[in-house]
Design an enzyme around this catalytic site. Sequence first.
Site, PDB file in Angstrom:
ATOM      1  N   ARG A 238      -4.511 -12.875   9.817  1.00 56.74           N
ATOM      2  CA  ARG A 238      -4.440 -14.108   9.517  1.00 56.74           C
ATOM      3  C   ARG A 238      -6.109 -15.150   9.824  1.00 56.74           C
ATOM      4  O   ARG A 238      -5.451 -15.211  10.702  1.00 56.74           O
ATOM      5  CB  ARG A 238      -2.924 -15.020   9.895  1.00 56.74           C
ATOM      6  CG  ARG A 238      -1.392 -14.314   8.808  1.00 56.74           C
ATOM      7  CD  ARG A 238      -2.032 -14.769   7.410  1.00 56.74           C
ATOM      8  NE  ARG A 238      -1.136 -15.112   6.999  1.00 56.74           N
ATOM      9  CZ  ARG A 238      -1.350 -13.689   5.240  1.00 56.74           C
ATOM     10  NH1 ARG A 238      -2.414 -12.962   5.631  1.00 56.74           N
ATOM     11  NH2 ARG A 238       0.249 -13.425   5.150  1.00 56.74           N
ATOM     12  N   GLU A 267     -10.281 -20.291   2.741  1.00 59.95           N
ATOM     13  CA  GLU A 267     -11.542 -19.228   1.908  1.00 59.95           C
ATOM     14  C   GLU A 267     -11.447 -19.979   0.697  1.00 59.95           C
ATOM     15  O   GLU A 267     -10.597 -20.383   0.479  1.00 59.95           O
ATOM     16  CB  GLU A 267      -9.560 -17.919   1.767  1.00 59.95           C
ATOM     17  CG  GLU A 267     -10.032 -16.852   3.169  1.00 59.95           C
ATOM     18  CD  GLU A 267      -9.141 -17.060   3.037  1.00 59.95           C
ATOM     19  OE1 GLU A 267      -8.098 -15.959   2.557  1.00 59.95           O
ATOM     20  OE2 GLU A 267      -8.999 -15.644   3.757  1.00 59.95           O
ATOM     21  N   HIS A 286     -11.531 -11.535   2.195  1.00 62.48           N
ATOM     22  CA  HIS A 286      -9.414 -10.920   1.636  1.00 62.48           C
ATOM     23  C   HIS A 286      -9.079 -10.123   0.945  1.00 62.48           C
ATOM     24  O   HIS A 286      -8.530  -9.904   0.244  1.00 62.48           O
ATOM     25  CB  HIS A 286      -9.057 -12.507   1.816  1.00 62.48           C
ATOM     26  CG  HIS A 286      -7.641 -12.448   2.127  1.00 62.48           C
ATOM     27  ND1 HIS A 286      -7.143 -13.791   2.278  1.00 62.48           N
ATOM     28  CD2 HIS A 286      -7.029 -11.216   2.537  1.00 62.48           C
ATOM     29  CE1 HIS A 286      -5.842 -13.089   2.678  1.00 62.48           C
ATOM     30  NE2 HIS A 286      -5.776 -11.999   3.175  1.00 62.48           N
TER      31      HIS A 286
END
Length: 322
Positions: A238, A267, A286
């Site tokens: 995270r 993001e 990610h």
Amino acid sequence: MTDAMIVVTDCNHVNIDEEKSVFEAAGIPYRLFQCKTEDDLIANCKDAVAACNQRAPFTEKVFAALPSLKMVVRYGDGVDNIDLDAATRHGVQVCNVPDYGTSEVANHALALMLAITRKICQANDQVRAGRWNYAEMIPIRHLANITVGVIGLGRIGLAFARHVHALGCRVIGFDIFTDHVKGDPECSFIELTSEEDVIERADVLSLHCNLNAQDARMMNAESFARMKRGAMFVNVTRGGLVEEAALADALKSGHLAGAGVDVTSKEPLPMDSPLRSAPNIVITPHMAWYSVQAESNLKTRCAEEAVRGFRGEKPRCPVNRL
């Protein structure tokens, strides 16, 4: 409740073919939305009994406005976009899908670790620029001489620990819960210690813990200063666990020798993020969770859990306790 349905509140996958297959086989109506805000959820999910959710925020306001809702299933492991206390107060079961891509994330963490310890990206850039001199990458340490620290010893953390142990690394680890590690002889290679000790002793520190309110920005300027000079940092869990300006400063000062991150606090990564100008960092978008099979597993298991919620059946992976 003739209009009762399952909703996919938001989803950035190419399609929802797996979800459709599960819902249609169960004979349950469904709708796909692309909700981004509380108001989007309230406007679109009035008839929802169960919801598959990616990033849209389930808050006290949302739960209060959706009395028919009985279950929210999060695509993935983390549920930091869902107010668990509010869900519990309103009788909503929150579930996740923690086991869809364990090997993918552990493998990606290993790939990032190898990229930064072996200085793969720097070497690639050097060759592409017309140079051919391994000495520019000196020093590179022998893996069997390094200590890898793992914070978070759940499925992924343990899988990563096994990977690096197989390469000859010493492994130290911390988790709030350790009975599953202490009771498993196959985990005897992990030296269990405190979080502070892991941070201070690790040559490579890898995060594999969830984002809870008390853990936000757990890796900050003070934490990075406590790491060994020349240590390296990996985060595939995270972005909110890391104070990114402090990580950038530690890299720029040379206190940290490298970092590999797959998750960031915002993001996509903003163009003005200090991480973009930090040296010796590998950033991926990610993607640690992804493989063709992992995506299919995620979508199918999320939909199957939502069907159980719609029918009032026992959930497979509950997060809160009702």
